[in-house]
Write a protein that holds these residues in place. Structure first.
Motif, PDB file in Angstrom:
ATOM      1  N   ALA A 118      21.145 -20.438  18.123  1.00 15.63           N
ATOM      2  CA  ALA A 118      21.611 -19.003  17.501  1.00 15.63           C
ATOM      3  C   ALA A 118      23.031 -19.066  17.062  1.00 15.63           C
ATOM      4  CB  ALA A 118      21.191 -17.691  17.995  1.00 15.63           C
ATOM      5  N   ILE A 119      23.793 -19.327  18.025  1.00 14.35           N
ATOM      6  CA  ILE A 119      25.235 -19.412  17.969  1.00 14.35           C
ATOM      7  C   ILE A 119      25.628 -20.671  16.950  1.00 14.35           C
ATOM      8  CG2 ILE A 119      27.364 -20.050  19.271  1.00 14.35           C
ATOM      9  CD1 ILE A 119      26.162 -17.156  19.552  1.00 14.35           C
ATOM     10  N   ALA A 120      25.014 -21.849  17.319  1.00 14.73           N
ATOM     11  CA  ALA A 120      25.091 -23.032  16.491  1.00 14.73           C
ATOM     12  C   ALA A 120      25.175 -22.751  15.023  1.00 14.73           C
ATOM     13  CB  ALA A 120      24.421 -24.208  17.071  1.00 14.73           C
ATOM     14  N   LEU A 121      23.869 -21.958  14.721  1.00 16.92           N
ATOM     15  CA  LEU A 121      23.437 -21.842  13.587  1.00 16.92           C
ATOM     16  C   LEU A 121      24.469 -20.895  12.763  1.00 16.92           C
ATOM     17  CD1 LEU A 121      21.335 -22.299  11.136  1.00 16.92           C
ATOM     18  CD2 LEU A 121      20.283 -20.094  12.180  1.00 16.92           C
ATOM     19  N   LEU A 122      24.869 -19.708  13.544  1.00 11.95           N
ATOM     20  CA  LEU A 122      26.020 -18.837  13.107  1.00 11.95           C
ATOM     21  C   LEU A 122      27.230 -19.510  12.559  1.00 11.95           C
ATOM     22  CD1 LEU A 122      26.484 -15.799  12.490  1.00 11.95           C
ATOM     23  CD2 LEU A 122      27.317 -15.701  15.038  1.00 11.95           C
ATOM     24  N   ALA A 123      27.648 -20.485  13.428  1.00 15.66           N
ATOM     25  CA  ALA A 123      28.690 -21.141  12.948  1.00 15.66           C
ATOM     26  C   ALA A 123      28.590 -22.043  11.945  1.00 15.66           C
ATOM     27  CB  ALA A 123      29.084 -22.097  14.254  1.00 15.66           C
ATOM     28  N   ASN A 124      27.454 -22.640  11.893  1.00 12.95           N
ATOM     29  CA  ASN A 124      27.066 -23.352  10.751  1.00 12.95           C
ATOM     30  C   ASN A 124      27.109 -22.709   9.432  1.00 12.95           C
ATOM     31  OD1 ASN A 124      24.240 -25.590   9.710  1.00 12.95           O
ATOM     32  ND2 ASN A 124      26.289 -25.941   9.489  1.00 12.95           N
ATOM     33  N   ALA A 125      26.501 -21.440   9.345  1.00 12.64           N
ATOM     34  CA  ALA A 125      26.537 -20.584   8.331  1.00 12.64           C
ATOM     35  C   ALA A 125      27.676 -20.047   7.880  1.00 12.64           C
ATOM     36  CB  ALA A 125      25.482 -19.356   8.683  1.00 12.64           C
ATOM     37  N   LEU A 126      28.669 -19.550   8.860  1.00 13.37           N
ATOM     38  CA  LEU A 126      29.676 -19.068   8.410  1.00 13.37           C
ATOM     39  C   LEU A 126      30.508 -19.885   7.715  1.00 13.37           C
ATOM     40  CD1 LEU A 126      30.568 -16.689  11.387  1.00 13.37           C
ATOM     41  CD2 LEU A 126      29.880 -16.150   9.193  1.00 13.37           C
ATOM     42  N   SER A 127      30.633 -21.214   8.458  1.00 14.73           N
ATOM     43  CA  SER A 127      31.629 -22.284   7.935  1.00 14.73           C
ATOM     44  C   SER A 127      31.231 -22.901   6.585  1.00 14.73           C
ATOM     45  CB  SER A 127      31.394 -23.407   8.825  1.00 14.73           C
ATOM     46  OG  SER A 127      32.356 -24.540   8.402  1.00 14.73           O
ATOM     47  N   THR A 128      30.030 -22.854   6.338  1.00 17.92           N
ATOM     48  CA  THR A 128      29.638 -23.251   5.047  1.00 17.92           C
ATOM     49  C   THR A 128      29.876 -22.114   4.090  1.00 17.92           C
ATOM     50  OG1 THR A 128      27.536 -24.623   5.993  1.00 17.92           O
ATOM     51  CG2 THR A 128      27.256 -23.930   3.885  1.00 17.92           C
ATOM     52  N   ALA A 129      29.417 -20.877   4.249  1.00 14.12           N
ATOM     53  CA  ALA A 129      29.748 -20.045   3.300  1.00 14.12           C
ATOM     54  C   ALA A 129      31.329 -19.937   2.984  1.00 14.12           C
ATOM     55  CB  ALA A 129      29.167 -18.601   3.905  1.00 14.12           C
ATOM     56  N   ALA A 130      32.005 -20.003   3.955  1.00 18.95           N
ATOM     57  CA  ALA A 130      33.453 -19.891   3.703  1.00 18.95           C
ATOM     58  C   ALA A 130      33.909 -21.072   2.948  1.00 18.95           C
ATOM     59  CB  ALA A 130      34.110 -19.692   5.136  1.00 18.95           C
ATOM     60  N   THR A 131      33.580 -22.363   3.243  1.00 18.15           N
ATOM     61  CA  THR A 131      33.971 -23.491   2.566  1.00 18.15           C
ATOM     62  C   THR A 131      33.211 -23.398   0.901  1.00 18.15           C
ATOM     63  OG1 THR A 131      33.779 -24.595   4.635  1.00 18.15           O
ATOM     64  CG2 THR A 131      33.906 -26.005   2.580  1.00 18.15           C
ATOM     65  N   LEU A 132      32.159 -23.092   0.915  1.00 16.80           N
ATOM     66  CA  LEU A 132      31.580 -22.899  -0.449  1.00 16.80           C
ATOM     67  C   LEU A 132      32.483 -22.177  -1.406  1.00 16.80           C
ATOM     68  CD1 LEU A 132      29.433 -23.753  -2.277  1.00 16.80           C
ATOM     69  CD2 LEU A 132      28.009 -22.172  -1.536  1.00 16.80           C
ATOM     70  N   ILE A 173      24.186 -18.057   0.027  1.00 13.76           N
ATOM     71  CA  ILE A 173      23.982 -19.016   0.971  1.00 13.76           C
ATOM     72  C   ILE A 173      24.170 -18.850   2.383  1.00 13.76           C
ATOM     73  CG2 ILE A 173      24.837 -21.493   1.550  1.00 13.76           C
ATOM     74  CD1 ILE A 173      23.229 -21.326  -1.040  1.00 13.76           C
ATOM     75  N   GLY A 174      25.237 -18.189   2.695  1.00 17.47           N
ATOM     76  CA  GLY A 174      25.381 -17.878   4.137  1.00 17.47           C
ATOM     77  C   GLY A 174      24.436 -16.941   4.768  1.00 17.47           C
ATOM     78  N   GLY A 175      23.882 -15.947   3.721  1.00 20.12           N
ATOM     79  CA  GLY A 175      22.748 -15.202   4.227  1.00 20.12           C
ATOM     80  C   GLY A 175      21.566 -16.006   4.328  1.00 20.12           C
ATOM     81  N   ALA A 176      21.238 -16.819   3.442  1.00 23.28           N
ATOM     82  CA  ALA A 176      20.123 -17.545   3.491  1.00 23.28           C
ATOM     83  C   ALA A 176      19.862 -18.499   4.604  1.00 23.28           C
ATOM     84  CB  ALA A 176      19.704 -18.355   2.107  1.00 23.28           C
ATOM     85  N   PHE A 177      20.937 -18.858   5.362  1.00 25.77           N
ATOM     86  CA  PHE A 177      20.893 -19.726   6.494  1.00 25.77           C
ATOM     87  C   PHE A 177      19.956 -18.852   7.588  1.00 25.77           C
ATOM     88  CE2 PHE A 177      24.136 -22.420   5.121  1.00 25.77           C
ATOM     89  CZ  PHE A 177      23.943 -23.285   6.050  1.00 25.77           C
ATOM     90  N   TRP A 178      19.933 -17.413   7.421  1.00 26.34           N
ATOM     91  CA  TRP A 178      19.285 -16.807   8.466  1.00 26.34           C
ATOM     92  C   TRP A 178      17.986 -16.144   7.883  1.00 26.34           C
ATOM     93  CZ3 TRP A 178      20.412 -16.128  13.598  1.00 26.34           C
ATOM     94  CH2 TRP A 178      21.594 -16.853  13.851  1.00 26.34           C
ATOM     95  N   PHE A 179      17.791 -15.675   6.570  1.00 26.36           N
ATOM     96  CA  PHE A 179      16.608 -15.175   6.111  1.00 26.36           C
ATOM     97  C   PHE A 179      15.615 -16.181   5.748  1.00 26.36           C
ATOM     98  CE2 PHE A 179      18.729 -14.762   2.107  1.00 26.36           C
ATOM     99  CZ  PHE A 179      17.941 -15.095   1.165  1.00 26.36           C
ATOM    100  N   THR A 180      15.984 -17.508   5.488  1.00 29.04           N
ATOM    101  CA  THR A 180      14.885 -18.531   5.355  1.00 29.04           C
ATOM    102  C   THR A 180      15.109 -19.645   6.570  1.00 29.04           C
ATOM    103  OG1 THR A 180      16.539 -20.114   4.153  1.00 29.04           O
ATOM    104  CG2 THR A 180      15.722 -18.324   2.811  1.00 29.04           C
TER     105      THR A 180
END
Length: 244
Positions: free
Chosen positions: A54-68, A175-182
């Protein structure tokens, strides 16, 4: 994410070619950095999370959304920051970009995506290109890709017409949100194919890529059909442009 720079119709052929080359390079750079963010943050997140997915996915989502968000703001004045073959193709369908530009952009996006994965792997001492063993198959995964892509294309279709100034923030947040709801959140054929070449947290087996590509195409098609009807003014503009 519509074309920010389009060469004038009266511009010399050499100027148009040079402009297209510059725009295509910008698309490759933007897509490459997007993959660096997705893959690199996935690698580091997994290493630092101590087994907590869960922590790894959170880091992945936040980094991807910010970079995007940063990438769209950065690349949009150069090429429109499509960063996704589906975005380029729907803009071609809608008449916002030309066939020659679309071919160049899609080629650049796929090339940039593979280069981005290679660089991300290199930055974290992983094999430069390694086929992923991360299985992502089954109905739930394909449904998630359909949903993620449907939402992204719907956002692009509507917001490029009605909320262009907000597009970068809306896309990044979605995209950041979709890391978690899909269960997937690739929503991009170039990203999907490139991620088959990293055997890390963000990877996908090459065997599973066709199913994802089909789901993405289906999601994009469904979004176009619905939002073309929901935003009739856009369809009328396209019809008028085609008539001219």
């Amino acid at each position: 994410m519509s074309d920010a720079i389009a060469p004038p119709a009266t511009a010399p052929a050499t100027d148009r070619t040079a402009s297209l080359a510059r725009n295509s390079v910008a698309e490759a750079i933007g897509t490459g950095f997007l993959l660096m963010a997705v893959v690199g943050s996935g690698i580091l997140g997994e290493r630092l999370a101590g087994g907590n997915t869960a922590i790894a996915l959170l880091a992945n989502a936040l980094s991807t959304a910010a970079t995007l968000f940063a990438l769209i703001e950065w690349i949009a004045p150069l090429s429109g920051a499509h960063l996704n073959p589906l975005v380029t193709l729907i803009l071609l369908f809608r008449g916002d970009t030309g066939r020659r530009e679309a071919i160049a952009y899609v080629t650049a996006q796929f090339a940039g995506a593979v280069i981005g994965v290679t660089v991300a792997n290199a930055m974290f001492d992983a094999p430069l290109l390694a086929l992923s063993s991360h299985a992502r198959s089954g109905f739930s995964q394909c449904l998630s890709e359909f949903v993620a892509t449907f939402g992204l294309i719907g956002i692009v279709w509507v917001c490029t017409r009605l909320r262009p100034s907000s597009l970068s923030g809306i896309v990044a947040a979605y995209i950041g949100g979709a890391f978690w709801f899909t269960a997937t959140d690739f929503a991009n054929p170039a990203v999907t194919l490139a991620r088959a070449f990293t055997d890390t947290f963000a990877g996908i087996r090459l065997l599973d890529v066709p199913g994802f590509l089909f789901a993405e195409a289906a999601g994009a098609t469904a979004a176009i059909m619905l939002f073309r009807w929901l935003v009739p003014a856009a369809s009328q503009q396209v019809t008028s442009a085609a008539a001219r």
